[in-house]
Design a protein around this motif. Structure first.
Motif, PDB file in Angstrom:
ATOM      1  N   CYS A  23      84.148  21.514  70.358  1.00  0.00           N
ATOM      2  CA  CYS A  23      82.933  22.276  70.610  1.00  0.00           C
ATOM      3  C   CYS A  23      83.307  23.733  70.827  1.00  0.00           C
ATOM      4  N   LEU A  24      82.308  24.591  70.766  1.00  0.00           N
ATOM      5  CA  LEU A  24      82.518  26.034  70.874  1.00  0.00           C
ATOM      6  C   LEU A  24      81.666  26.577  72.012  1.00  0.00           C
ATOM      7  N   LEU A  25      82.318  27.217  72.969  1.00  0.00           N
ATOM      8  CA  LEU A  25      81.622  27.904  74.055  1.00  0.00           C
ATOM      9  C   LEU A  25      81.483  29.368  73.660  1.00  0.00           C
ATOM     10  N   GLN A  26      80.248  29.799  73.480  1.00  0.00           N
ATOM     11  CA  GLN A  26      79.956  31.142  72.971  1.00  0.00           C
ATOM     12  C   GLN A  26      79.230  31.932  74.062  1.00  0.00           C
ATOM     13  N   ILE A  27      79.879  32.980  74.559  1.00  0.00           N
ATOM     14  CA  ILE A  27      79.339  33.791  75.652  1.00  0.00           C
ATOM     15  C   ILE A  27      79.178  35.223  75.150  1.00  0.00           C
ATOM     16  N   THR A  28      77.968  35.744  75.271  1.00  0.00           N
ATOM     17  CA  THR A  28      77.658  37.104  74.823  1.00  0.00           C
ATOM     18  C   THR A  28      77.479  38.001  76.041  1.00  0.00           C
ATOM     19  N   THR A  29      78.193  39.119  76.062  1.00  0.00           N
ATOM     20  CA  THR A  29      78.128  40.062  77.180  1.00  0.00           C
ATOM     21  C   THR A  29      77.618  41.413  76.687  1.00  0.00           C
ATOM     22  N   PHE A  30      77.216  42.259  77.645  1.00  0.00           N
ATOM     23  CA  PHE A  30      76.678  43.576  77.297  1.00  0.00           C
ATOM     24  C   PHE A  30      77.775  44.610  77.058  1.00  0.00           C
ATOM     25  N   ARG A  42      92.947  24.476  91.954  1.00  0.00           N
ATOM     26  CA  ARG A  42      93.476  25.513  92.832  1.00  0.00           C
ATOM     27  C   ARG A  42      93.450  26.841  92.090  1.00  0.00           C
ATOM     28  N   LEU A  43      92.664  27.760  92.625  1.00  0.00           N
ATOM     29  CA  LEU A  43      92.451  29.016  91.918  1.00  0.00           C
ATOM     30  C   LEU A  43      93.721  29.841  91.838  1.00  0.00           C
ATOM     31  N   GLU A  44      94.598  29.715  92.840  1.00  0.00           N
ATOM     32  CA  GLU A  44      95.817  30.530  92.823  1.00  0.00           C
ATOM     33  C   GLU A  44      96.800  30.061  91.761  1.00  0.00           C
ATOM     34  N   GLN A  45      96.650  28.810  91.286  1.00  0.00           N
ATOM     35  CA  GLN A  45      97.567  28.291  90.276  1.00  0.00           C
ATOM     36  C   GLN A  45      97.045  28.469  88.853  1.00  0.00           C
ATOM     37  N   GLY A  46      95.785  28.795  88.689  1.00  0.00           N
ATOM     38  CA  GLY A  46      95.200  28.889  87.359  1.00  0.00           C
ATOM     39  C   GLY A  46      94.925  30.323  86.947  1.00  0.00           C
ATOM     40  N   VAL A  47      94.274  30.435  85.797  1.00  0.00           N
ATOM     41  CA  VAL A  47      93.883  31.729  85.235  1.00  0.00           C
ATOM     42  C   VAL A  47      92.367  31.819  85.271  1.00  0.00           C
ATOM     43  N   GLN A  48      91.852  32.860  85.899  1.00  0.00           N
ATOM     44  CA  GLN A  48      90.410  33.053  86.000  1.00  0.00           C
ATOM     45  C   GLN A  48      89.934  34.054  84.959  1.00  0.00           C
ATOM     46  N   VAL A  49      88.787  33.735  84.373  1.00  0.00           N
ATOM     47  CA  VAL A  49      88.126  34.641  83.434  1.00  0.00           C
ATOM     48  C   VAL A  49      86.707  34.850  83.951  1.00  0.00           C
ATOM     49  N   VAL A  50      86.386  36.085  84.318  1.00  0.00           N
ATOM     50  CA  VAL A  50      85.061  36.420  84.846  1.00  0.00           C
ATOM     51  C   VAL A  50      84.370  37.337  83.849  1.00  0.00           C
ATOM     52  N   LEU A  51      83.198  36.909  83.385  1.00  0.00           N
ATOM     53  CA  LEU A  51      82.403  37.686  82.430  1.00  0.00           C
ATOM     54  C   LEU A  51      81.094  38.072  83.110  1.00  0.00           C
ATOM     55  N   ASP A  52      80.873  39.387  83.259  1.00  0.00           N
ATOM     56  CA  ASP A  52      79.708  39.886  83.991  1.00  0.00           C
ATOM     57  C   ASP A  52      79.421  41.321  83.535  1.00  0.00           C
ATOM     58  N   PRO A  53      78.189  41.635  83.121  1.00  0.00           N
ATOM     59  CA  PRO A  53      76.993  40.790  83.017  1.00  0.00           C
ATOM     60  C   PRO A  53      76.938  40.041  81.685  1.00  0.00           C
ATOM     61  N   VAL A  54      76.274  38.896  81.709  1.00  0.00           N
ATOM     62  CA  VAL A  54      76.217  38.002  80.550  1.00  0.00           C
ATOM     63  C   VAL A  54      74.793  37.978  80.005  1.00  0.00           C
ATOM     64  N   HIS A  55      74.702  38.048  78.680  1.00  0.00           N
ATOM     65  CA  HIS A  55      73.395  37.991  78.019  1.00  0.00           C
ATOM     66  C   HIS A  55      72.995  36.560  77.669  1.00  0.00           C
ATOM     67  N   SER A  56      73.940  35.760  77.150  1.00  0.00           N
ATOM     68  CA  SER A  56      73.631  34.382  76.747  1.00  0.00           C
ATOM     69  C   SER A  56      74.883  33.527  76.829  1.00  0.00           C
ATOM     70  N   VAL A  57      74.658  32.236  77.046  1.00  0.00           N
ATOM     71  CA  VAL A  57      75.730  31.231  77.081  1.00  0.00           C
ATOM     72  C   VAL A  57      75.277  30.064  76.206  1.00  0.00           C
ATOM     73  N   ARG A  58      76.071  29.736  75.210  1.00  0.00           N
ATOM     74  CA  ARG A  58      75.711  28.659  74.289  1.00  0.00           C
ATOM     75  C   ARG A  58      76.903  27.730  74.104  1.00  0.00           C
ATOM     76  N   LEU A  59      76.603  26.453  74.086  1.00  0.00           N
ATOM     77  CA  LEU A  59      77.622  25.433  73.842  1.00  0.00           C
ATOM     78  C   LEU A  59      77.277  24.736  72.530  1.00  0.00           C
ATOM     79  N   LEU A  60      78.117  24.938  71.517  1.00  0.00           N
ATOM     80  CA  LEU A  60      77.846  24.434  70.171  1.00  0.00           C
ATOM     81  C   LEU A  60      78.775  23.261  69.870  1.00  0.00           C
ATOM     82  N   ASP A  61      78.182  22.112  69.585  1.00  0.00           N
ATOM     83  CA  ASP A  61      78.981  20.966  69.151  1.00  0.00           C
ATOM     84  C   ASP A  61      79.368  21.134  67.688  1.00  0.00           C
ATOM     85  N   TRP A  62      80.264  20.266  67.226  1.00  0.00           N
ATOM     86  CA  TRP A  62      80.818  20.442  65.881  1.00  0.00           C
ATOM     87  C   TRP A  62      79.765  20.301  64.785  1.00  0.00           C
TER      88      TRP A  62
END
Length: 339
Positions: A256-263, A308-328
């Motif tokens: 699947c495809l996570l599609q995030i549009t930002t300004f 555990r947030l200290e062990q991972g990689v964070q991605v913060v997107l702000d401000p966001v216009h749209s969030v779409r989850l597209l299946d195959w």
């Protein structure tokens, strides 16, 4: 009164006491002694009558039990014999040739294919054939439909990935499927939970020129969903026949495809190959837009553990216009060129 010894009981040596019953003299003596100890008069009924009545009642009850058991056994045998006469093979129902199921499949709606395949094994086998998917495509194809080059009739003659291509084409041509896609909102009502423990295969971003004065940016994350074997540690499910493996081939299966549009453009670290563990959608700091936070880990989380947030990689997107989850199968999903 004569003394009562161990030899007078039922579990004594058979050589000492041949009869299973207590001796009359012993029974009378015991009865008289019990009556005297209790301060009662001796019973008018002789002991032998009591013993005989009790013995007869036991014998009669045993006979009744044996009669009931025999009658129950004969009744069950009759029922079983009737069942065997009615159904000698024990399978039940009629078995029709596969040609009948292939004929019936020509009248099945696309949304009823799963129900049809669950009727029996031959019905499922029909849904694995190339003839089934080719007829389904021709039945719903219209000349006015706009289709990508791979989904046009001249390209549908290939057996490779035929099933996946027909399903994709139905989301272009078949109105009930197309309406599902068109009704999806810009921001989902609830945070999607199907991406947990999915692996990020690809990431890319592109600039979108639109009617706005400032261009927006589109961030795309392609994920491979968690396989069923990882969930339940069980063997593979029902596999299509070997002669139809090419028809069922799909390089984008469980993707699947996570599609995030930002300004505006936002720097995103490298997350390809990592496991997606946390996805949140909140209100932005300006209270006008949305804020998306993604957390990636090196390994999947098991047994419901929190990341555990200290062990991972964070991605913060702000401000966001749209969030779409597209299946195959989504029309806007960039399916693999190998299909």
């Amino acid at each position: 009164s004569p003394a009562v010894t161990v030899a007078d009981y039922a579990n004594s040596d058979p050589a000492v006491v041949k009869s299973g019953r207590v001796k009359k003299a012993v029974a009378n003596a015991v009865q008289q002694e019990v009556k005297s100890l209790c301060g009662l008069e001796a019973s008018c009924v002789p002991a032998e009558e009591v013993l005989s009545i009790s013995g007869e009642s036991c014998d009669s009850s045993d006979e009744m039990d044996t009669k009931e058991n025999v009658s129950g056994r004969t009744a069950s045998r009759k029922k079983k014999s009737k069942r065997h006469k009615e159904d000698p093979d024990g399978g039940g129902g009629e078995e029709y040739p596969i040609d009948i199921w292939l004929l019936l499949a020509s009248y099945i709606r696309p949304e009823d294919i799963v129900r049809f395949s669950l009727i029996c094994k031959k019905a499922w086998t029909v849904t694995c054939t190339a003839a089934f998917w080719t007829r389904l495509y021709r039945r719903h194809y219209s000349l006015g439909a706009y289709l990508p080059l791979r989904l046009r009739p001249e390209s549908m003659e290939k057996l490779h990935c035929l099933r996946a291509c027909v399903i994709r084409s139905l989301y272009h041509m078949y109105e009930p499927f197309a309406s599902r896609v068109s009704r999806s909102p810009a921001i989902p009502d609830s945070t999607p939970s199907t991406l947990k423990n999915s692996r990020c295969l690809l990431f890319w971003c592109k600039k979108i020129e639109g009617n706005r004065q400032e261009a927006m940016w589109e961030f795309n994350f392609k994920f491979k969903k968690q396989s069923p074997r990882f969930k339940s540690k069980c063997c593979k499910g029902l596999q299509p026949p070997s002669q139809y493996e090419e028809v069922h081939t799909n390089p984008d299966q469980d993707c699947c495809l996570l599609q995030i549009t930002t300004f505006n453009f936002i720097f995103v670290p490298i997350v390809m190959g990592m496991t997606f563990t946390l996805f949140t959608i909140n209100v932005s700091t300006d209270m006008r837009h949305h804020r998306v936070r993604l957390v990636f880990q090196d390994a999947p989380l098991r047994n419901g553990k929190k990341p555990r947030l200290e062990q991972g990689v964070q991605v913060v997107l702000d401000p966001v216009h749209s969030v779409r989850l597209l299946d195959w199968w989504h029309p806007q999903y960039p399916f693999s060129p190998k299909a």
